[in-house]
Design a protein around this motif. Structure first.
Motif, PDB file in Angstrom:
ATOM      1  N   GLY A 134       0.692  -1.014  -0.043  1.00  0.00           N
ATOM      2  CA  GLY A 134      -0.019  -0.008  -0.105  1.00  0.00           C
ATOM      3  C   GLY A 134       0.606   1.432   0.036  1.00  0.00           C
ATOM      4  N   LEU A 135       0.271   2.313   0.338  1.00  0.00           N
ATOM      5  CA  LEU A 135       0.853   3.552   0.491  1.00  0.00           C
ATOM      6  C   LEU A 135       0.925   4.215   1.874  1.00  0.00           C
ATOM      7  CD1 LEU A 135       0.108   3.706  -2.500  1.00  0.00           C
ATOM      8  CD2 LEU A 135      -0.451   6.212  -2.433  1.00  0.00           C
ATOM      9  N   TYR A 136       1.805   5.061   2.232  1.00  0.00           N
ATOM     10  CA  TYR A 136       1.953   5.822   3.436  1.00  0.00           C
ATOM     11  C   TYR A 136       2.141   7.229   3.186  1.00  0.00           C
ATOM     12  CZ  TYR A 136       7.093   5.470   2.674  1.00  0.00           C
ATOM     13  OH  TYR A 136       7.920   5.487   2.337  1.00  0.00           O
ATOM     14  N   GLY A 149       4.989   7.985   0.094  1.00  0.00           N
ATOM     15  CA  GLY A 149       5.665   6.711  -0.380  1.00  0.00           C
ATOM     16  C   GLY A 149       4.631   5.336  -0.623  1.00  0.00           C
ATOM     17  N   GLU A 150       5.450   4.231  -1.308  1.00  0.00           N
ATOM     18  CA  GLU A 150       4.804   3.069  -1.570  1.00  0.00           C
ATOM     19  C   GLU A 150       5.582   1.803  -0.857  1.00  0.00           C
ATOM     20  OE1 GLU A 150       5.251   0.402  -3.817  1.00  0.00           O
ATOM     21  OE2 GLU A 150       7.197   1.293  -4.529  1.00  0.00           O
ATOM     22  N   SER A 151       4.999   0.773  -0.768  1.00  0.00           N
ATOM     23  CA  SER A 151       5.693  -0.608  -0.447  1.00  0.00           C
ATOM     24  C   SER A 151       5.072  -1.727  -0.766  1.00  0.00           C
ATOM     25  CB  SER A 151       6.365  -0.304   0.866  1.00  0.00           C
ATOM     26  OG  SER A 151       6.898  -1.617   1.207  1.00  0.00           O
ATOM     27  N   SER A 152       5.188  -2.795  -0.881  1.00  0.00           N
ATOM     28  CA  SER A 152       4.962  -4.060  -1.003  1.00  0.00           C
ATOM     29  C   SER A 152       4.577  -4.653   0.657  1.00  0.00           C
ATOM     30  CB  SER A 152       5.735  -5.203  -1.677  1.00  0.00           C
ATOM     31  OG  SER A 152       6.948  -5.221  -1.005  1.00  0.00           O
ATOM     32  N   ASP A 153       5.207  -3.790   1.688  1.00  0.00           N
ATOM     33  CA  ASP A 153       4.879  -4.158   3.079  1.00  0.00           C
ATOM     34  C   ASP A 153       5.129  -2.865   3.765  1.00  0.00           C
ATOM     35  OD1 ASP A 153       5.217  -4.837   5.772  1.00  0.00           O
ATOM     36  OD2 ASP A 153       5.853  -6.482   5.337  1.00  0.00           O
ATOM     37  N   ILE A 154       4.071  -1.885   3.943  1.00  0.00           N
ATOM     38  CA  ILE A 154       4.165  -0.519   4.257  1.00  0.00           C
ATOM     39  C   ILE A 154       4.603  -0.535   5.901  1.00  0.00           C
ATOM     40  CG2 ILE A 154       2.621   0.550   2.711  1.00  0.00           C
ATOM     41  CD1 ILE A 154       0.206  -0.067   4.441  1.00  0.00           C
ATOM     42  N   GLY A 155       4.067  -1.602   6.597  1.00  0.00           N
ATOM     43  CA  GLY A 155       4.363  -1.675   7.822  1.00  0.00           C
ATOM     44  C   GLY A 155       6.085  -1.690   7.993  1.00  0.00           C
ATOM     45  N   GLU A 156       6.672  -2.505   7.384  1.00  0.00           N
ATOM     46  CA  GLU A 156       8.171  -2.926   7.219  1.00  0.00           C
ATOM     47  C   GLU A 156       8.624  -1.576   6.955  1.00  0.00           C
ATOM     48  OE1 GLU A 156      11.333  -4.737   8.149  1.00  0.00           O
ATOM     49  OE2 GLU A 156       9.369  -5.830   8.659  1.00  0.00           O
ATOM     50  N   TYR A 220       1.272   1.677  -7.418  1.00  0.00           N
ATOM     51  CA  TYR A 220       2.321   2.680  -8.196  1.00  0.00           C
ATOM     52  C   TYR A 220       1.707   3.898  -8.749  1.00  0.00           C
ATOM     53  CZ  TYR A 220       6.933   0.349  -8.191  1.00  0.00           C
ATOM     54  OH  TYR A 220       7.979  -0.177  -7.736  1.00  0.00           O
ATOM     55  N   GLU A 221       0.696   3.617  -9.252  1.00  0.00           N
ATOM     56  CA  GLU A 221      -0.001   4.880 -10.061  1.00  0.00           C
ATOM     57  C   GLU A 221      -0.781   5.657  -8.913  1.00  0.00           C
ATOM     58  OE1 GLU A 221       0.459   1.110 -12.648  1.00  0.00           O
ATOM     59  OE2 GLU A 221      -0.420   1.374 -10.713  1.00  0.00           O
ATOM     60  N   LEU A 222      -1.389   4.932  -8.212  1.00  0.00           N
ATOM     61  CA  LEU A 222      -1.985   5.765  -7.099  1.00  0.00           C
ATOM     62  C   LEU A 222      -0.894   7.032  -6.412  1.00  0.00           C
ATOM     63  CD1 LEU A 222      -4.332   7.034  -5.481  1.00  0.00           C
ATOM     64  CD2 LEU A 222      -4.013   5.229  -3.976  1.00  0.00           C
ATOM     65  N   GLU A 223       0.286   6.343  -6.114  1.00  0.00           N
ATOM     66  CA  GLU A 223       1.447   7.154  -5.560  1.00  0.00           C
ATOM     67  C   GLU A 223       1.817   8.244  -6.438  1.00  0.00           C
ATOM     68  OE1 GLU A 223       5.981   6.493  -4.022  1.00  0.00           O
ATOM     69  OE2 GLU A 223       5.317   5.405  -5.886  1.00  0.00           O
ATOM     70  N   GLU A 224       1.976   7.880  -7.971  1.00  0.00           N
ATOM     71  CA  GLU A 224       2.303   8.889  -8.729  1.00  0.00           C
ATOM     72  C   GLU A 224       1.359  10.144  -9.127  1.00  0.00           C
ATOM     73  OE1 GLU A 224       2.624   6.094 -12.332  1.00  0.00           O
ATOM     74  OE2 GLU A 224       4.579   5.479 -11.646  1.00  0.00           O
ATOM     75  N   TYR A 225      -0.057   9.510  -8.799  1.00  0.00           N
ATOM     76  CA  TYR A 225      -1.104  10.388  -9.248  1.00  0.00           C
ATOM     77  C   TYR A 225      -1.062  11.665  -7.893  1.00  0.00           C
ATOM     78  CZ  TYR A 225      -6.116  12.126  -8.889  1.00  0.00           C
ATOM     79  OH  TYR A 225      -7.220  12.905  -8.729  1.00  0.00           O
TER      80      TYR A 225
END
Length: 241
Positions: A134-136, A149-156, A220-225
């Motif tokens: 998700g995103l943070y 930012g974005e990550s495949s593991d937002i908590g990590e 990815y697209e939501l982060e870029e937007y």
């Protein structure tokens, strides 16, 4: 693909540019992994990079998730990362859902924007970690959005940003762009602050608020937007006209 067998799955915002990079040894993990397999006789027969065939699909949204699923489910021999980010799945008949999602990507991004901005922001070190893709979003003490930012593991990823600066682009940007520190060099990479400066970066994070927003498809697209629309101070990628 090589002899109809998939060897690598990748994604790119600019596909042609990305493909050119992949066929250059200096800029391609794909190329380096291929050379390693080829030199150690792990392929069915010795070959050259030009023997690979390319198959692609155009996407308006979801390119990162498609890459992650492809790496796990095909599987591919030349992908070194993301091997544990997705699970095996059985393909179901979605009756055109893919086309509907791609056609309505702009609406999906606007809905994602609305939901993420309405989500609850909490003090940085009070945030409950979520082990999901998700995103943070990060706000400073004046409630101004300063980083997305974005990550495949937002908590990590939040844990990484809470530690040493060497591993965190967010901490480096806080130190240089807000606190006025200069990065020191380690092994040819400017990624290091002094112990005192690092503590001050952590103290700054204590004044920040963050929200963690799970995104199953299209992060990815939501982060870029969002970066293009809100231009947070500490984002450099996609923060341009």
């Amino acid at each position: 693909m090589l002899d109809k067998i998939p060897f690598y799955v990748g994604e790119g915002k600019e596909l042609i540019k990305r493909l050119k990079q992949q066929f250059k040894p200096a800029t391609s993990t794909f190329y380096k992994n291929f050379e390693k397999l080829n030199s150690t006789n792990q392929l069915a027969k010795p070959t050259t990079i030009d023997k690979f065939k390319i198959q692609f699909i155009s996407t308006n949204i979801g390119r990162k998730e498609i890459e992650e699923f492809g790496i796990v489910n095909l599987p591919t021999k030349l992908n070194g990362f993301q091997l544990d980010k997705r699970k095996k799945f059985a393909i179901a008949d979605q009756k055109g859902l893919w086309n509907a999602v791609q056609e309505n990507f702009a609406i999906l991004l606007e809905e994602g924007e609305s939901k993420i901005l309405k989500s609850t922001f909490t003090a940085w070190f009070d945030t409950k970690n979520i082990s999901l893709a998700g995103l943070y979003l990060v706000k400073d003490k004046s409630d101004k959005l300063i980083y997305i930012g974005e990550s495949s593991d937002i908590g990590e990823r939040i844990k990484t940003h809470s530690g040493r600066t060497y591993f965190s682009a967010l901490r480096r940007h806080i130190g240089t762009d807000i606190l006025g520190f200069k990065l020191q060099e380690i092994k040819g990479k400017k990624r290091y602050f002094s112990e005192t400066e690092d503590r001050k970066v952590t103290e700054f994070l204590k004044t920040c608020k963050v929200t963690l927003f799970p995104v199953a498809f299209g992060r990815y697209e939501l982060e870029e937007y969002l970066i293009k629309k809100y231009r947070p101070l500490l984002n450099r990628k996609d923060n341009k006209d």
